[in-house]
Design a protein around this motif. Structure first.
Motif, PDB file in Angstrom:
ATOM      1  N   ALA B 107      -4.742   8.499   9.613  1.00 31.50           N
ATOM      2  CA  ALA B 107      -4.833   8.618   8.161  1.00 31.50           C
ATOM      3  C   ALA B 107      -6.296   8.674   7.718  1.00 31.50           C
ATOM      4  O   ALA B 107      -6.660   9.465   6.843  1.00 31.50           O
ATOM      5  CB  ALA B 107      -4.124   7.443   7.495  1.00 31.50           C
ATOM      6  N   ALA B 108      -7.136   7.852   8.338  1.00 35.76           N
ATOM      7  CA  ALA B 108      -8.546   7.843   7.951  1.00 35.76           C
ATOM      8  C   ALA B 108      -9.198   9.183   8.260  1.00 35.76           C
ATOM      9  O   ALA B 108      -9.935   9.741   7.435  1.00 35.76           O
ATOM     10  CB  ALA B 108      -9.279   6.716   8.691  1.00 35.76           C
ATOM     11  N   GLY B 111      -8.010  11.805   5.902  1.00 33.56           N
ATOM     12  CA  GLY B 111      -8.662  11.608   4.611  1.00 33.56           C
ATOM     13  C   GLY B 111     -10.074  12.142   4.602  1.00 33.56           C
ATOM     14  O   GLY B 111     -10.496  12.816   3.667  1.00 33.56           O
ATOM     15  N   MET B 112     -10.804  11.862   5.681  1.00 32.17           N
ATOM     16  CA  MET B 112     -12.196  12.310   5.727  1.00 32.17           C
ATOM     17  C   MET B 112     -12.289  13.818   5.833  1.00 32.17           C
ATOM     18  O   MET B 112     -13.153  14.446   5.233  1.00 32.17           O
ATOM     19  CB  MET B 112     -12.895  11.689   6.923  1.00 32.17           C
ATOM     20  CG  MET B 112     -13.220  10.237   6.689  1.00 32.17           C
ATOM     21  SD  MET B 112     -14.023   9.559   8.142  1.00 32.17           S
ATOM     22  CE  MET B 112     -13.812   7.844   7.800  1.00 32.17           C
ATOM     23  N   GLY B 115     -10.894  15.423   2.283  1.00 30.90           N
ATOM     24  CA  GLY B 115     -11.340  15.055   0.953  1.00 30.90           C
ATOM     25  C   GLY B 115     -12.586  14.202   0.974  1.00 30.90           C
ATOM     26  O   GLY B 115     -13.298  14.112  -0.016  1.00 30.90           O
ATOM     27  N   GLY B 116     -12.848  13.586   2.115  1.00 33.15           N
ATOM     28  CA  GLY B 116     -13.964  12.660   2.196  1.00 33.15           C
ATOM     29  C   GLY B 116     -15.295  13.337   1.950  1.00 33.15           C
ATOM     30  O   GLY B 116     -16.206  12.754   1.401  1.00 33.15           O
ATOM     31  N   TYR B 121     -13.278   9.438  -2.289  1.00 31.88           N
ATOM     32  CA  TYR B 121     -12.614   8.140  -2.183  1.00 31.88           C
ATOM     33  C   TYR B 121     -13.502   6.945  -2.476  1.00 31.88           C
ATOM     34  O   TYR B 121     -13.007   5.885  -2.768  1.00 31.88           O
ATOM     35  CB  TYR B 121     -12.050   7.979  -0.778  1.00 31.88           C
ATOM     36  CG  TYR B 121     -11.126   9.078  -0.391  1.00 31.88           C
ATOM     37  CD1 TYR B 121      -9.939   9.269  -1.085  1.00 31.88           C
ATOM     38  CD2 TYR B 121     -11.436   9.929   0.648  1.00 31.88           C
ATOM     39  CE1 TYR B 121      -9.077  10.280  -0.742  1.00 31.88           C
ATOM     40  CE2 TYR B 121     -10.566  10.945   1.005  1.00 31.88           C
ATOM     41  CZ  TYR B 121      -9.386  11.115   0.315  1.00 31.88           C
ATOM     42  OH  TYR B 121      -8.551  12.106   0.671  1.00 31.88           O
ATOM     43  N   GLY B 125     -11.431   4.109  -0.590  1.00 37.38           N
ATOM     44  CA  GLY B 125     -10.443   5.121  -0.233  1.00 37.38           C
ATOM     45  C   GLY B 125     -10.043   5.099   1.206  1.00 37.38           C
ATOM     46  O   GLY B 125      -8.847   5.017   1.531  1.00 37.38           O
ATOM     47  N   ILE B 126     -11.031   5.170   2.086  1.00 37.55           N
ATOM     48  CA  ILE B 126     -10.682   5.325   3.498  1.00 37.55           C
ATOM     49  C   ILE B 126      -9.973   4.085   4.049  1.00 37.55           C
ATOM     50  O   ILE B 126      -8.944   4.201   4.699  1.00 37.55           O
ATOM     51  CB  ILE B 126     -11.932   5.702   4.322  1.00 37.55           C
ATOM     52  CG1 ILE B 126     -12.467   7.065   3.868  1.00 37.55           C
ATOM     53  CG2 ILE B 126     -11.619   5.744   5.800  1.00 37.55           C
ATOM     54  CD1 ILE B 126     -11.506   8.218   4.056  1.00 37.55           C
ATOM     55  N   LEU B 129      -6.436   4.184   2.718  1.00 39.42           N
ATOM     56  CA  LEU B 129      -5.691   5.253   3.368  1.00 39.42           C
ATOM     57  C   LEU B 129      -5.306   4.825   4.778  1.00 39.42           C
ATOM     58  O   LEU B 129      -4.174   5.029   5.230  1.00 39.42           O
ATOM     59  CB  LEU B 129      -6.577   6.502   3.435  1.00 39.42           C
ATOM     60  CG  LEU B 129      -5.891   7.835   3.223  1.00 39.42           C
ATOM     61  CD1 LEU B 129      -5.385   7.926   1.799  1.00 39.42           C
ATOM     62  CD2 LEU B 129      -6.859   8.960   3.503  1.00 39.42           C
ATOM     63  N   ALA B 259     -10.933   1.866   9.994  1.00 34.68           N
ATOM     64  CA  ALA B 259     -11.717   2.823   9.219  1.00 34.68           C
ATOM     65  C   ALA B 259     -13.206   2.710   9.544  1.00 34.68           C
ATOM     66  O   ALA B 259     -13.955   3.674   9.413  1.00 34.68           O
ATOM     67  CB  ALA B 259     -11.490   2.607   7.725  1.00 34.68           C
TER      68      ALA B 259
END
Lengths: 327, 339
Positions: B107-108, B111-112, B115-116, B121, B125-126, B129, B259
């Protein structure tokens, strides 16, 4: 197991460094001039006349390759060689390049197919019926797989300026463009001489300590015996990582301790605000390059491709290291 | 009696951490002597001049944050492992085996990648997530292993292996798809604290503290649950609900730490066992002591990762696996014998 992983990661990485560097648009750097522009174009090297086929050469894979006839359908699986082939006037004969090829401009539109240069599908390759496949820093397995498919493949992986010259001459011979290759090399050498004269005037104490970073996560940097190390030296800089051998991750502590005066980043095309991010790293504010704002993003196309524009790369770096020389 | 012992071990661990931090500040390729380190430490504290900039930067901005991150990540993993082992009554449970680490890492990374880079985030955020991913990984493993109270070790392990392989495959493909980030795969799969932005810890520390506070508050119920679901029910503990609450709280710490550091295995497995041997099974004591011991353990694992091979770093997950896998084998053998 772990070390094998590491090694493999490093290998993959080195390959990637060359290939993926090319995703950025190739707007920087001077266009490769046609050999006619070269000072004394072709005159200093005696013309050898047409090449006699079948021609036997020994390439950088250490194997002897026989080229049966003048190649008419060439596939280039590495952008630096694509540049060379086009500079030799082989547009029209190059039938496929890689998805990382962006130079000469619109090169991908001038060929029949665009391939994955890193892990080329041998099937796709064979379907193009090339009579010559040109490889670069590919691993042994890839080279052998292509040869096992019955294709004629040559592999050149130049790691120095002289090796780039030799590679251009070799590709010229293989493709029956000996004169153009000689003229191109002569033109590059002439430009390199002008640069070398300028840089030679710089005393050792005015040559900046330089740190080159090609990956922001692992701090990958070129050590001794790398192409980039030579570019730094030719441009009048001193590589802070010259105690390392080959491409290696460097520890941030060592970078900070070496206190580079210039920092060059090559990943600006995929990391936005790369300079700003480096300057914000904790502890890096102790480094001269950050204090004086001499952190630069360079066009990775230019500095990572051991092809005809390599002297332009030296010039670009020299301008960053010694701006006063180029006023 | 138990309280006294807890304070004793707490003191020992605290002191060990203090000493270890000082030693750790001395370890690194820049080759600072002990005197240089002290000079650098005092240099920034007192604003005294005459200390080279780079020495202060190396000690304060590189080594100290890294020591802090090692303590934080180790503490998070160990606390989570202690809670998992207690609530599942399974000596082999830990964030790595239970798929929490893999889920969080996936997930991390996702996410990165997606969108990271746009800075979407912030600090939170991370980790959050990763928390969601960690819960998903955990749910998959428990579901697959059949959530039955005394889930058999073999079933749990197999479920963990399957889920980890699957998540690992997705992670690898994700990283390959965004090929210029490829070197990161190693960091995520084997764990590393090298070149991590210390600012990441700002989002992880609160997650750890919340998780620890909740788990300690529920420590009595955790103690009861360790007796078995039937016993717990007799004693008036609603096992079903509590179990989930505790699993979620433990996963918060474990996932958030991923994360920062990527997947580091076996910390959550080894540390609680050792603490249990030293200070007994009472979770009120076990959880805080595990935090201290986990931090200490990972600090030294990271020191080994930094110093074992000159000029290069070993992924920290390799160090913990090197130490933890034999311990795991021992536990597996022992649990096989008693059944």
């Amino acid at each position: 197991m772990v070390f094998r992983w590491w090694k493999r990661a490093v290998q993959c990485w080195s390959l990637l460094a060359v290939l993926f560097a090319l995703v950025a648009c190739g707007q920087g750097g001077a266009p490769a001039k046609s050999p006619a522009d070269a000072p004394g174009g072709g005159q200093s090297t005696p013309a050898k006349g047409p090449v006699a086929y079948p021609l036997t050469v020994r390439d950088d894979s250490g194997e002897t390759v026989t080229i049966p006839k003048e190649p008419a359908r060439i596939v280039s699986l590495i952008p630096s060689h694509t540049e060379t082939l086009f500079a030799l006037g082989l547009e029209g004969r190059v039938v496929a390049v890689t998805s990382y090829d962006h130079y000469p401009p619109d090169v991908q539109k001038k060929v029949e197919a665009v391939l994955d240069g890193l892990n080329p599908s041998v099937e796709k390759l064979a379907a193009l019926r090339p009579d010559l496949v040109v490889l670069g820093s590919h691993n042994r397995e890839t080279v052998q797989a292509i040869r096992r498919a019955g294709l004629t493949a040559v592999m050149y992986d130049p790691q120095s300026l002289d090796a780039v010259y030799r590679t251009i001459e070799q590709l010229g011979e293989i493709t029956n463009r000996t004169d153009r290759a000689a003229a191109l090399v002569e033109q590059m050498k002439a430009k390199a001489r002008v640069l070398a004269d300028k840089v030679a005037a710089v005393p050792p104490e005015r040559r900046p300590r330089v740190y080159v970073e090609v990956d922001p996560d692992q701090l990958f940097t070129p050590g001794r015996n790398t192409f980039m190390d030579e570019l730094i030296r030719l441009a009048g800089g001193v590589n802070i990582a010259s105690d390392l051998e080959g491409w290696k991750p460097i520890n941030a502590e060592k970078v900070i301790r070496s206190n580079p005066q210039v920092i060059v980043l090559t990943y600006g095309y995929y990391v936005p605000d790369a300079e700003a991010k480096l300057k914000q790293r904790r502890g890096w504010d102790a480094v001269d390059a950050v204090k004086t704002g001499r952190v630069y993003v360079v066009d990775s196309d230019l500095v990572n491709r051991p092809g005809p524009r390599v002297v332009d790369a030296v010039e670009a770096l020299a301008k960053l290291f010694h701006p006063d020389l180029f006023r | 009696m138990a309280g006294k012992r807890a304070w004793l071990w707490g003191g020992v661990l605290g002191l060990s951490i203090a000493v270890s931090v000082l030693i750790s500040l001395r370890i690194g390729p820049a080759g600072l002597e002990t005197a240089d380190v002290w000079r650098a430490v005092w240099g920034r504290l007192t604003g005294a001049g005459g200390v080279p900039d780079w020495e202060v930067a190396v000690v304060w901005d590189l080594r100290l944050p890294r020591v802090g991150m090692a303590l934080l990540v180790g503490a998070s993993l160990a606390v989570a492992g202690a809670a998992y082992q207690g609530v599942l009554r399974n000596p082999l449970a830990d964030p790595f085996i239970l798929g929490v680490s893999s889920g969080a890492a996936l997930a991390a990374v996702a996410g990165m990648l997606f969108g990271g880079r746009a800075g979407l985030y912030g600090v939170w955020g991370i980790p959050l997530l990763a928390f969601a991913g960690g819960l998903a990984g955990l749910a998959a493993v428990l579901r697959l292993g059949g959530m039955a109270g005394g889930m058999r070790n073999e079933t749990l392990l197999l479920a963990g292996v399957v889920v980890q392989s699957f998540l690992g495959a997705v992670l690898t493909v994700l990283m390959l798809a965004s090929a210029e980030r490829l070197p990161g795969v190693m960091m995520w799969l084997m764990g590393s604290l090298a070149n991590r932005d210390p600012a990441l810890a700002a989002g992880v520390l609160p997650c750890f503290l919340v998780s620890l506070a909740l788990l300690v508050a529920w420590a009595r119920e955790l103690n009861v649950m360790t007796l078995g679901e039937d016993q717990a029910a007799y004693l008036g503990v609603d096992v079903g609900k509590r179990k989930w609450k505790i699993l979620v709280a433990a996963s918060l710490a474990a996932s958030a730490s991923v994360a920062v550091s990527g997947i580091i295995g076996f910390v959550g497995l080894v540390v609680p066992h050792i603490v249990r041997l030293l200070a007994g099974p009472d979770h009120r004591i076990l959880l805080p002591l595990s935090a201290l011991a986990g931090g200490l353990f990972l600090l030294w694992a990271d020191n080994a990762a930094r110093a074992a091979v000159p000029g290069q770093e070993i992924p920290i997950g390799a160090v913990t696996a090197f130490l933890g896998a034999p311990f795991f084998a021992y536990l597996l053998r022992r649990s096989g014998r008693t059944r």
